[in-house]
Design a protein around this motif. Sequence first.
Motif, PDB file in Angstrom:
ATOM      1  N   GLU A  30       1.096  -1.289  -0.022  1.00 44.78           N
ATOM      2  CA  GLU A  30       0.126  -0.051  -0.118  1.00 44.78           C
ATOM      3  C   GLU A  30       0.839   1.264   0.057  1.00 44.78           C
ATOM      4  OE1 GLU A  30      -3.932  -1.620   2.364  1.00 44.78           O
ATOM      5  OE2 GLU A  30      -2.097  -1.040   3.623  1.00 44.78           O
ATOM      6  N   ILE A  31       1.995   1.148   0.876  1.00 46.02           N
ATOM      7  CA  ILE A  31       2.803   2.469   0.833  1.00 46.02           C
ATOM      8  C   ILE A  31       3.584   2.543  -0.480  1.00 46.02           C
ATOM      9  CG2 ILE A  31       4.993   3.480   1.957  1.00 46.02           C
ATOM     10  CD1 ILE A  31       3.989   1.891   4.574  1.00 46.02           C
ATOM     11  N   ALA A  32       4.077   1.569  -1.138  1.00 46.68           N
ATOM     12  CA  ALA A  32       4.711   1.617  -2.443  1.00 46.68           C
ATOM     13  C   ALA A  32       3.880   2.002  -3.399  1.00 46.68           C
ATOM     14  CB  ALA A  32       5.146   0.199  -2.625  1.00 46.68           C
ATOM     15  N   THR A  33       2.541   1.726  -3.464  1.00 43.20           N
ATOM     16  CA  THR A  33       1.709   2.042  -4.514  1.00 43.20           C
ATOM     17  C   THR A  33       1.316   3.721  -4.051  1.00 43.20           C
ATOM     18  OG1 THR A  33       0.575   0.050  -4.483  1.00 43.20           O
ATOM     19  CG2 THR A  33      -0.644   1.884  -5.313  1.00 43.20           C
ATOM     20  N   ARG A  34       0.997   4.130  -2.839  1.00 39.41           N
ATOM     21  CA  ARG A  34       0.545   5.557  -2.917  1.00 39.41           C
ATOM     22  C   ARG A  34       2.017   6.502  -2.998  1.00 39.41           C
ATOM     23  NH1 ARG A  34      -2.700   3.397   1.338  1.00 39.41           N
ATOM     24  NH2 ARG A  34      -1.006   3.422   2.680  1.00 39.41           N
ATOM     25  N   GLN A  35       3.087   5.978  -2.470  1.00 36.38           N
ATOM     26  CA  GLN A  35       4.316   6.712  -2.740  1.00 36.38           C
ATOM     27  C   GLN A  35       5.027   6.653  -4.003  1.00 36.38           C
ATOM     28  OE1 GLN A  35       4.025   9.200  -0.959  1.00 36.38           O
ATOM     29  NE2 GLN A  35       2.481   8.546   0.455  1.00 36.38           N
ATOM     30  N   THR A  36       4.871   5.693  -4.810  1.00 34.63           N
ATOM     31  CA  THR A  36       5.647   5.488  -5.803  1.00 34.63           C
ATOM     32  C   THR A  36       7.175   4.802  -5.478  1.00 34.63           C
ATOM     33  OG1 THR A  36       6.246   7.419  -6.589  1.00 34.63           O
ATOM     34  CG2 THR A  36       4.194   6.176  -7.718  1.00 34.63           C
ATOM     35  N   ILE A  37       7.278   4.077  -4.515  1.00 32.65           N
ATOM     36  CA  ILE A  37       8.459   3.737  -4.058  1.00 32.65           C
ATOM     37  C   ILE A  37       8.584   2.233  -4.290  1.00 32.65           C
ATOM     38  CG2 ILE A  37      10.027   3.475  -2.021  1.00 32.65           C
ATOM     39  CD1 ILE A  37       8.513   5.676  -0.639  1.00 32.65           C
ATOM     40  N   SER A  38       9.769   1.663  -4.865  1.00 29.03           N
ATOM     41  CA  SER A  38       9.905   0.149  -5.013  1.00 29.03           C
ATOM     42  C   SER A  38       9.595  -0.726  -3.617  1.00 29.03           C
ATOM     43  CB  SER A  38      11.138  -0.062  -5.398  1.00 29.03           C
ATOM     44  OG  SER A  38      11.726  -1.361  -5.063  1.00 29.03           O
ATOM     45  N   LEU A  39       8.879  -1.727  -3.764  1.00 28.55           N
ATOM     46  CA  LEU A  39       8.479  -2.408  -2.710  1.00 28.55           C
ATOM     47  C   LEU A  39       9.704  -3.097  -2.006  1.00 28.55           C
ATOM     48  CD1 LEU A  39       6.408  -3.802  -0.996  1.00 28.55           C
ATOM     49  CD2 LEU A  39       6.240  -5.741  -2.868  1.00 28.55           C
ATOM     50  N   SER A  40      10.541  -3.473  -2.871  1.00 30.27           N
ATOM     51  CA  SER A  40      11.949  -4.140  -2.359  1.00 30.27           C
ATOM     52  C   SER A  40      12.692  -3.121  -1.389  1.00 30.27           C
ATOM     53  CB  SER A  40      12.843  -4.926  -3.396  1.00 30.27           C
ATOM     54  OG  SER A  40      13.154  -3.878  -4.297  1.00 30.27           O
ATOM     55  N   ARG A 141      -5.579  12.919  -1.310  1.00 31.85           N
ATOM     56  CA  ARG A 141      -5.364  12.960  -2.889  1.00 31.85           C
ATOM     57  C   ARG A 141      -4.762  11.419  -3.488  1.00 31.85           C
ATOM     58  NH1 ARG A 141      -0.709  15.827  -4.595  1.00 31.85           N
ATOM     59  NH2 ARG A 141       0.099  14.033  -4.832  1.00 31.85           N
ATOM     60  N   GLN A 142      -3.700  11.322  -2.661  1.00 31.04           N
ATOM     61  CA  GLN A 142      -3.036   9.893  -2.884  1.00 31.04           C
ATOM     62  C   GLN A 142      -3.757   8.650  -2.745  1.00 31.04           C
ATOM     63  OE1 GLN A 142       0.448  10.188  -0.439  1.00 31.04           O
ATOM     64  NE2 GLN A 142       1.657  11.013  -2.044  1.00 31.04           N
ATOM     65  N   ASP A 143      -4.698   8.768  -1.609  1.00 34.59           N
ATOM     66  CA  ASP A 143      -5.606   7.644  -1.539  1.00 34.59           C
ATOM     67  C   ASP A 143      -6.613   7.804  -2.736  1.00 34.59           C
ATOM     68  OD1 ASP A 143      -4.499   6.979   0.652  1.00 34.59           O
ATOM     69  OD2 ASP A 143      -5.950   8.009   2.044  1.00 34.59           O
ATOM     70  N   SER A 144      -7.204   8.907  -3.052  1.00 30.46           N
ATOM     71  CA  SER A 144      -8.313   8.941  -4.123  1.00 30.46           C
ATOM     72  C   SER A 144      -7.355   8.382  -5.699  1.00 30.46           C
ATOM     73  CB  SER A 144      -8.577  10.189  -4.522  1.00 30.46           C
ATOM     74  OG  SER A 144      -9.323  10.610  -5.440  1.00 30.46           O
ATOM     75  N   ASP A 145      -6.215   8.903  -5.967  1.00 32.33           N
ATOM     76  CA  ASP A 145      -5.463   8.401  -6.944  1.00 32.33           C
ATOM     77  C   ASP A 145      -5.239   6.790  -7.127  1.00 32.33           C
ATOM     78  OD1 ASP A 145      -5.259  11.112  -7.531  1.00 32.33           O
ATOM     79  OD2 ASP A 145      -3.185  11.038  -6.969  1.00 32.33           O
ATOM     80  N   VAL A 146      -5.133   6.385  -6.057  1.00 31.98           N
ATOM     81  CA  VAL A 146      -4.807   4.770  -5.661  1.00 31.98           C
ATOM     82  C   VAL A 146      -6.117   4.164  -5.966  1.00 31.98           C
ATOM     83  CG1 VAL A 146      -4.200   2.861  -4.166  1.00 31.98           C
ATOM     84  CG2 VAL A 146      -2.696   4.929  -4.417  1.00 31.98           C
ATOM     85  N   GLN A 147      -7.083   4.579  -5.356  1.00 31.48           N
ATOM     86  CA  GLN A 147      -8.466   4.132  -5.551  1.00 31.48           C
ATOM     87  C   GLN A 147      -8.636   4.083  -7.089  1.00 31.48           C
ATOM     88  OE1 GLN A 147     -11.005   6.051  -3.040  1.00 31.48           O
ATOM     89  NE2 GLN A 147     -10.562   5.079  -0.970  1.00 31.48           N
ATOM     90  N   GLN A 148      -8.448   5.188  -7.657  1.00 31.34           N
ATOM     91  CA  GLN A 148      -8.819   5.202  -9.291  1.00 31.34           C
ATOM     92  C   GLN A 148      -7.936   4.117  -9.919  1.00 31.34           C
ATOM     93  OE1 GLN A 148      -8.372   9.316 -10.331  1.00 31.34           O
ATOM     94  NE2 GLN A 148     -10.263  10.000  -9.395  1.00 31.34           N
ATOM     95  N   ILE A 149      -6.646   4.209  -9.687  1.00 30.44           N
ATOM     96  CA  ILE A 149      -5.768   3.143 -10.254  1.00 30.44           C
ATOM     97  C   ILE A 149      -6.309   1.699 -10.116  1.00 30.44           C
ATOM     98  CG2 ILE A 149      -3.639   2.194 -10.239  1.00 30.44           C
ATOM     99  CD1 ILE A 149      -2.512   4.815  -9.640  1.00 30.44           C
TER     100      ILE A 149
END
Length: 163
Positions: A30-40, A141-149
């Motif tokens: 969830e953090i990786a998706t919202r913040q566009t940070i690599s999961l690894s 806003r990030q939450d909304s963006d992720v929900q749309q994605i």
Amino acid sequence: MRLTTKGRYAVTAMLDLAFHSRVKPVTLTEIATRQTISLSYLEQLFSRLRRANMVIGVRGPGGGYKLSRGAEEISISDIILAVDEQVDLTNCEQKSNCQNGQPCLTHDLWMGLSDTVRNYLDGITLKQLLDQADVQAVAQRQDSDVQQIMQFRDAETIGMALK
């Protein structure tokens, strides 16, 4: 200054965690998706944050991470130090051996600036950042963006299944 991507991403991830873990534990995905940070990369950071007792893992369904203590007790400098970053603007790592084993002309200047930055980051907690209206607006806003994605991905998956 040796504040690299590691320190910046750790602060960003911890702020995201502080914002979202008030309701339930937060997964690194969830953090990786919202913040566009690599999961690894997040896995590496959270390994260090866990060792520094900044976060705790919650196992099982609905598991993830949450802060190990209140957001008001975690300073930004705590986070940076937990991932082995230094707030140091000298070239000698504050050892006073910048020029042939001796301090250089500007050593005290850079030491003073390092102290100022460190004190500034010591004085800011996750809670103080969370309380800022602009931080809350960005998180929403990030939450909304992720929900749309996610809705788009779901629709794409359904469309592919119907073919």
